[in-house]
Motif scaffolding. Structure first.
Motif, short mmCIF file in Angstrom:
data_model
loop_
_atom_site.label_atom_id
_atom_site.label_comp_id
_atom_site.label_asym_id
_atom_site.label_seq_id
_atom_site.Cartn_x
_atom_site.Cartn_y
_atom_site.Cartn_z
N THR A 113 0.83 -1.21 0.00
CA THR A 113 0.00 0.00 0.00
C THR A 113 0.86 1.26 0.00
O THR A 113 0.58 2.22 -0.73
N LEU A 114 1.93 1.25 0.79
CA LEU A 114 2.85 2.39 0.83
C LEU A 114 3.51 2.59 -0.53
O LEU A 114 3.62 3.72 -1.02
N ALA A 115 3.94 1.52 -1.16
CA ALA A 115 4.62 1.61 -2.45
C ALA A 115 3.69 2.18 -3.53
O ALA A 115 4.12 3.00 -4.36
N VAL A 116 2.44 1.77 -3.52
CA VAL A 116 1.48 2.29 -4.49
C VAL A 116 1.25 3.79 -4.25
O VAL A 116 1.25 4.58 -5.19
N ALA A 117 1.08 4.17 -2.99
CA ALA A 117 0.87 5.59 -2.67
C ALA A 117 2.08 6.43 -3.07
O ALA A 117 1.93 7.51 -3.66
N GLN A 118 3.28 5.95 -2.77
CA GLN A 118 4.49 6.69 -3.13
C GLN A 118 4.63 6.80 -4.65
O GLN A 118 5.04 7.84 -5.17
N SER A 119 4.30 5.72 -5.35
CA SER A 119 4.38 5.74 -6.81
C SER A 119 3.40 6.75 -7.39
O SER A 119 3.74 7.51 -8.31
N GLU A 120 2.19 6.78 -6.85
CA GLU A 120 1.19 7.73 -7.33
C GLU A 120 1.66 9.17 -7.11
O GLU A 120 1.58 10.00 -8.02
N ILE A 121 2.15 9.45 -5.92
CA ILE A 121 2.61 10.80 -5.60
C ILE A 121 3.75 11.22 -6.52
O ILE A 121 3.82 12.36 -6.97
N ALA A 122 4.64 10.28 -6.82
CA ALA A 122 5.79 10.58 -7.68
C ALA A 122 5.43 10.58 -9.16
O ALA A 122 6.28 10.88 -10.01
N GLY A 123 4.17 10.26 -9.48
CA GLY A 123 3.76 10.22 -10.87
C GLY A 123 4.31 9.02 -11.62
O GLY A 123 4.40 9.02 -12.84
N ARG A 124 4.69 8.00 -10.89
CA ARG A 124 5.24 6.77 -11.47
C ARG A 124 4.13 5.72 -11.47
O ARG A 124 3.83 5.14 -10.45
N ASN A 125 3.52 5.52 -12.61
CA ASN A 125 2.33 4.69 -12.69
C ASN A 125 2.54 3.36 -13.40
O ASN A 125 1.63 2.82 -14.00
N HIS A 126 3.74 2.84 -13.29
CA HIS A 126 4.05 1.55 -13.90
C HIS A 126 4.20 0.49 -12.80
O HIS A 126 4.72 0.78 -11.72
N ILE A 127 3.76 -0.69 -13.11
CA ILE A 127 3.85 -1.78 -12.14
C ILE A 127 5.28 -2.02 -11.70
O ILE A 127 5.54 -2.28 -10.52
N LYS A 128 6.22 -1.88 -12.63
CA LYS A 128 7.63 -2.09 -12.27
C LYS A 128 8.08 -1.11 -11.19
O LYS A 128 8.93 -1.44 -10.37
#
Length: 98
Positions: A37-52
């Motif tokens: 959950t943390l990784a998904v939230a951090q990815s969203e905030i950073a604009g990184r929307n790839h599964i990798k």
């Protein structure tokens, strides 16, 4: 598949194992939920929307937890192994879809 669908599938896979898993697997699943959950939230905030990106952030988060002493050797193997199992299962499912 976007990162939110990936998160949903990972968490569903963890939840789907609850009825027939060991105490160790319950621990690993519960522990991973927070990191996922943390990784998904951090990815969203950073604009990184790839599964990798989510996979890399989970791995980084787990490595930081290990370095800070959150997991003993046995728990490290258990959590890292379960994470890899989850990722492998979802990758397998994605490649089997038409």
């Amino acid at each position: 598949m976007n990162i939110f669908e990936f998160e949903r599938l990972l968490l569903a896979e963890i939840d789907g194992n609850v009825a027939h898993c060991s105490e160790d697997q319950l621990f690993a699943g519960g522990y991973l939920r927070g990191h996922i959950t943390l990784a998904v939230a951090q990815s969203e905030i950073a604009g990184r929307n790839h599964i990798k990106d989510v996979k890399a952030r989970v791995k980084t988060s787990l490595n930081q937890a290990i370095l800070s002493g959150e997991l003993n050797d046995q728990d490290q193997k258990l959590v890292l192994g379960f994470w890899q199992q989850l990722v492998d299962e979802l990758d397998r499912q994605r490649t089997e879809q038409p």
